[in-house]
Write a protein that holds these residues in place. Structure first.
Motif, PDB file in Angstrom:
ATOM      1  N   SER A 650     -20.072  36.103-100.701  1.00  0.00           N
ATOM      2  CA  SER A 650     -20.807  35.881 -99.458  1.00  0.00           C
ATOM      3  C   SER A 650     -20.125  34.759 -98.697  1.00  0.00           C
ATOM      4  O   SER A 650     -19.993  33.635 -99.196  1.00  0.00           O
ATOM      5  CB  SER A 650     -22.265  35.513 -99.753  1.00  0.00           C
ATOM      6  N   GLU A 651     -19.652  35.066 -97.478  1.00  0.00           N
ATOM      7  CA  GLU A 651     -18.921  34.086 -96.679  1.00  0.00           C
ATOM      8  C   GLU A 651     -19.432  34.097 -95.240  1.00  0.00           C
ATOM      9  O   GLU A 651     -19.986  35.100 -94.768  1.00  0.00           O
ATOM     10  CB  GLU A 651     -17.420  34.403 -96.693  1.00  0.00           C
ATOM     11  N   VAL A 652     -19.235  32.979 -94.574  1.00  0.00           N
ATOM     12  CA  VAL A 652     -19.581  32.859 -93.157  1.00  0.00           C
ATOM     13  C   VAL A 652     -18.301  32.549 -92.389  1.00  0.00           C
ATOM     14  O   VAL A 652     -17.573  31.605 -92.738  1.00  0.00           O
ATOM     15  CB  VAL A 652     -20.630  31.763 -92.912  1.00  0.00           C
ATOM     16  N   THR A 659     -20.651  34.139 -84.890  1.00  0.00           N
ATOM     17  CA  THR A 659     -20.736  34.015 -86.337  1.00  0.00           C
ATOM     18  C   THR A 659     -20.810  35.391 -86.993  1.00  0.00           C
ATOM     19  O   THR A 659     -21.521  36.283 -86.505  1.00  0.00           O
ATOM     20  CB  THR A 659     -21.964  33.193 -86.753  1.00  0.00           C
ATOM     21  N   TYR A 660     -20.084  35.534 -88.095  1.00  0.00           N
ATOM     22  CA  TYR A 660     -20.083  36.779 -88.861  1.00  0.00           C
ATOM     23  C   TYR A 660     -20.425  36.456 -90.316  1.00  0.00           C
ATOM     24  O   TYR A 660     -19.857  35.522 -90.901  1.00  0.00           O
ATOM     25  CB  TYR A 660     -18.704  37.456 -88.811  1.00  0.00           C
ATOM     26  N   PHE A 707     -13.280  43.228 -88.205  1.00  0.00           N
ATOM     27  CA  PHE A 707     -14.356  43.613 -87.271  1.00  0.00           C
ATOM     28  C   PHE A 707     -14.699  42.458 -86.328  1.00  0.00           C
ATOM     29  O   PHE A 707     -14.939  41.329 -86.758  1.00  0.00           O
ATOM     30  CB  PHE A 707     -15.594  44.035 -88.049  1.00  0.00           C
ATOM     31  N   ARG A 708     -14.741  42.769 -85.039  1.00  0.00           N
ATOM     32  CA  ARG A 708     -15.110  41.805 -84.008  1.00  0.00           C
ATOM     33  C   ARG A 708     -15.971  42.488 -82.941  1.00  0.00           C
ATOM     34  O   ARG A 708     -15.725  43.652 -82.584  1.00  0.00           O
ATOM     35  CB  ARG A 708     -13.863  41.228 -83.306  1.00  0.00           C
ATOM     36  N   VAL A 709     -16.933  41.751 -82.429  1.00  0.00           N
ATOM     37  CA  VAL A 709     -17.680  42.200 -81.257  1.00  0.00           C
ATOM     38  C   VAL A 709     -17.114  41.460 -80.064  1.00  0.00           C
ATOM     39  O   VAL A 709     -17.047  40.222 -80.063  1.00  0.00           O
ATOM     40  CB  VAL A 709     -19.186  41.929 -81.403  1.00  0.00           C
TER      41      VAL A 709
END
Length: 710
Positions: A650-652, A659-660, A707-709
């Protein structure tokens, strides 16, 4: 919300070499088109004279289309087509202690409202259905084996008795639904809600965001009310009978018994308030002109002279015909009450939809008259009907009326069992939807009816009265115009019309004979959401970047703004896999990508207001919750089981101010990247089997982290 887990039952199509389109194929296709054209012209001519005739007053629908009773009258037989041979439902009923806030929807904010006070009156169905399900043989206590989920709530009663106001009802529903993983798992599609009043689901102000795919049980089928959007949808919802006083539906002695026709004082009556409604005002005026024919007494429903139940039914039974005009909404309890005093109901509400009208031929037990023609012509027509015909209609109504009574489940003919049959029909439809394939069959509805609402038909229409203003009930007979536009109409008549059968057959022949390997894609094309290429050319390392095109359709849902695009990278030879509009979760699965040898990608989007009513239009993943809360809430929907003990990583991460949350789970093998943007939550999921995970782990992780928004 849709799930990746559900996709396991729908394997991705294998890639194969495309058969070249030769000259022979082109000639064959042209010949097939020409033959189909001429055959449809020939059959169209035959349809004019045979397939769509209007029934005479004595004509019945096919016995295969309607419910049947045993000779003794003790057993009822439901049509097998579309319903099955026997009931086999498993329904999970949420417990009031299971979900925080559910008690408020049952007993009010102070929990002082008694269910016994809510079971009385015309809205008591919300309590009766709940109580019957708790004792039903169809109830299961295991969520994982449930076909459907029932959400108990008494919002109408709670609102009327001051237990909650409109804002509190809305906030409480949102809070309750946010705690139901199985609701998000299916986008609410397999959850049942009861809204027993004319307001229907509008009691929950945000129904269009949260319940737009759920099953709503309501007596109200009006799609022409004062609101911009109707909460009723023929495709998914079920019309149920109103709640008749138990004193009139019991098998023993009733509040009042019916009178012989010869002893009834009036031809017709209307018992109700004017409420400023045009139809009701016309009836009151008509009764003043013809008091010996039409009774419209001034009834008092409050004060010392309040009309009691017994007096009400004594008035109702004293006429041959009981008039049921539209009130605040299209339905009226008087329609159902009429059957229990053996008075022929006359529907004066053009948009009214009736319960179980797929299997009940209402033209044999009631009369429907255009509300725009309330006048002396109505009384003249009713007076022209012989007593013999009235007695026959009453006798047929005596058999059917048990379907309007909320008697115990042990009674084979009851409103509860009829609702169960209708729910089973929905269950069969859901099964087809999850397969993502439409099967042409006499027991299913057309995909074209997802958005098109059916209008009901005359039961009895006097000569000389135009049909304008009358609704059209789904029956065994449909107009040629309707049948061309609406396959539901064709199927309810017993089978597809010849034109449709030929076209469907031609598509199948072309797929099998002329274009092997490509035909299935042609047939499926009508079921797929629109697709616009968004994949770049390979870079030096052989990777492509996908960017969601601005004009790509799908994924907009009710009340959503245009979607903020997203990007990710995949190795060469990964391809987009079409998302069916029938996919579990519908528009919430926005995209699929796959390489049969390496793995799969699924992009899921959902409105953030489905999880919290307090998040605005510029949501962040932090507002939804910390990483552990997000994975605990949404992980089960991705892998189909609890994530406890399965989270390996689990990473931020932060990229350009957004933030992802990044997670890796095992087993099953899946990487999830979660973020929020605009008014949506994005879940980017990369998965593969054990061999793929071992061989291509580095590439799969690179995909997940790309993945990016934007």
């Amino acid at each position: 919300m849709a799930t990746i887990h559900s996709s396991k039952t729908r394997p991705f199509p294998s890639h194969h070499t495309v058969t070249p389109c030769t000259r022979t194929h082109q000639i064959g296709a042209l010949a097939l088109v020409i033959i189909t054209f001429f055959l449809t012209r020939i059959f169209d001519q035959s349809l004019n004279s045979s397939s769509f005739s209007i029934p005479t007053s004595g004509q019945y629908r096919s016995k295969n289309d309607v419910i049947r009773f045993s000779d003794s009258g003790g057993s009822i037989f439901w049509p097998q087509r579309g319903y099955g041979t026997h009931l086999s439902l498993k329904i999970y009923v949420y417990d009031e202690n299971e979900i925080d806030g559910l008690k408020h929807l049952l007993y009010g904010r102070d929990r002082k409202i008694s269910p016994d006070s809510c079971v009385k009156g015309q809205w008591g169905t919300q309590v009766k259905i709940h109580r019957m399900l708790l004792q039903s043989r169809f109830r299961t206590r295991k969520k994982e084996e449930a076909d459907l989920f029932f959400v108990p709530a008494y919002p109408k009663c709670v609102r009327v008795m001051g237990g909650l106001n409109d804002k509190e009802i809305n906030q409480t529903y949102v809070k309750v639904l946010s705690q139901m993983p199985y609701f998000r798992l299916s986008g609410g599609r397999n959850h049942i809600f009861v809204f027993p009043s004319g307001a229907g689901a509008h009691l929950f102000k945000s129904w269009a965001t949260y319940l737009n795919r759920s099953i709503i049980l309501t007596p109200e089928g009006d799609r022409t009310d004062k609101r911009d959007t109707s909460a009723f949808n023929t495709w998914k919802d079920i019309i149920i009978p109103g709640n008749i006083d138990d004193g009139m539906t019991t098998h023993g002695s009733r509040i009042v018994e019916s009178l012989p026709l010869s002893k009834r004082k009036h031809l017709a009556n209307y018992l109700g308030r004017a409420q400023g409604k045009v139809g009701r005002l016309r009836l009151i005026e008509l009764s003043k002109q013809y008091p010996e024919k039409l009774e419209c007494p001034e009834l008092k429903f409050s004060g010392p002279d309040k009309l009691g139940k017994k007096e009400y039914f004594e008035h109702l039974r004293n006429a041959k015909f009981c008039l049921a005009p539209r009130g605040e909404s299209s339905w009226t309890l008087r329609f159902y009450e009429s059957f229990f005093v053996e008075c022929i109901p006359v529907i004066l509400s053009d948009q009214a939809e009736l319960p179980f009208q797929n299997v009940i031929d209402y033209s044999q037990i009631s009369i429907k008259w255009p509300s725009t023609h309330i006048g002396t012509e109505l009384l003249d027509y009713l007076e022209s009907i012989p007593d013999k015909d009235i007695e026959e209609m009453i006798a047929r109504g005596q058999k059917i009326r048990c379907l309007f009574a909320y008697t115990p489940e042990s009674d084979s003919c009851s409103a509860f069992n009829a609702i169960m049959w209708e729910l089973q029909r929905k269950k069969f439809l859901f099964g087809w939807e999850e397969m993502g394939t439409f099967v042409y069959s006499s027991s299913c509805l057309s995909w074209k009816n997802l958005s098109r609402q059916m209008n009901p038909s005359h039961h009895v229409v006097p000569r000389g009265v135009p049909e304008k203003g009358c609704s059209r009930i789904k029956s065994a007979v449909c107009s040629k115009e309707d049948a061309r536009m609406n396959r539901d109409c064709e199927i309810s008549a017993g089978s597809l019309n010849r034109r449709s059968a030929i076209i469907s057959g031609a598509s199948l022949i072309s797929s099998v004979l002329l274009f092997p390997g490509e035909g299935s894609a042609v047939i499926k094309q009508g079921l797929l959401a629109g697709r616009v290429p968004g994949l770049s050319e390979p870079d030096e390392e052989g990777w492509r970047t996908y960017r969601r095109p601005d004009d790509k359709s799908g994924g907009h849902g009710v009340g959503w703004s245009p979607m903020i695009p997203y990007t990710f990278s995949v190795p060469d030879k990964w391809e987009e896999v079409p998302v069916s509009i029938a996919d579990l979760g519908g528009t919430e699965i926005d995209l699929r990508f796959a390489n049969p040898k390496e793995g799969r990608v699924i992009v899921i989007v959902a409105p953030v207001k489905r999880f919290s009513d307090e998040i605005g239009e510029e949501a962040t993943i932090e507002q939804i919750g910390p990483p552990d809360k997000v994975i605990s809430a949404f992980g089960p929907e991705v892998i189909g089981e609890n994530v406890e003990g399965k989270v390996l990583r689990s990473e931020v991460a932060e990229h350009e101010g957004r933030t992802y949350y990044q997670f890796e789970l095992e087993p099953p093998h899946v990487m999830i990247t979660a973020t929020a943007a605009g008014n949506r939550l994005y879940l980017f999921n990369v998965t593969g089997n054990g061999l793929q995970w071992k061989r291509y782990y580095k590439d799969l992780r690179k995909i997940a982290e790309s993945f990016r928004v934007v």
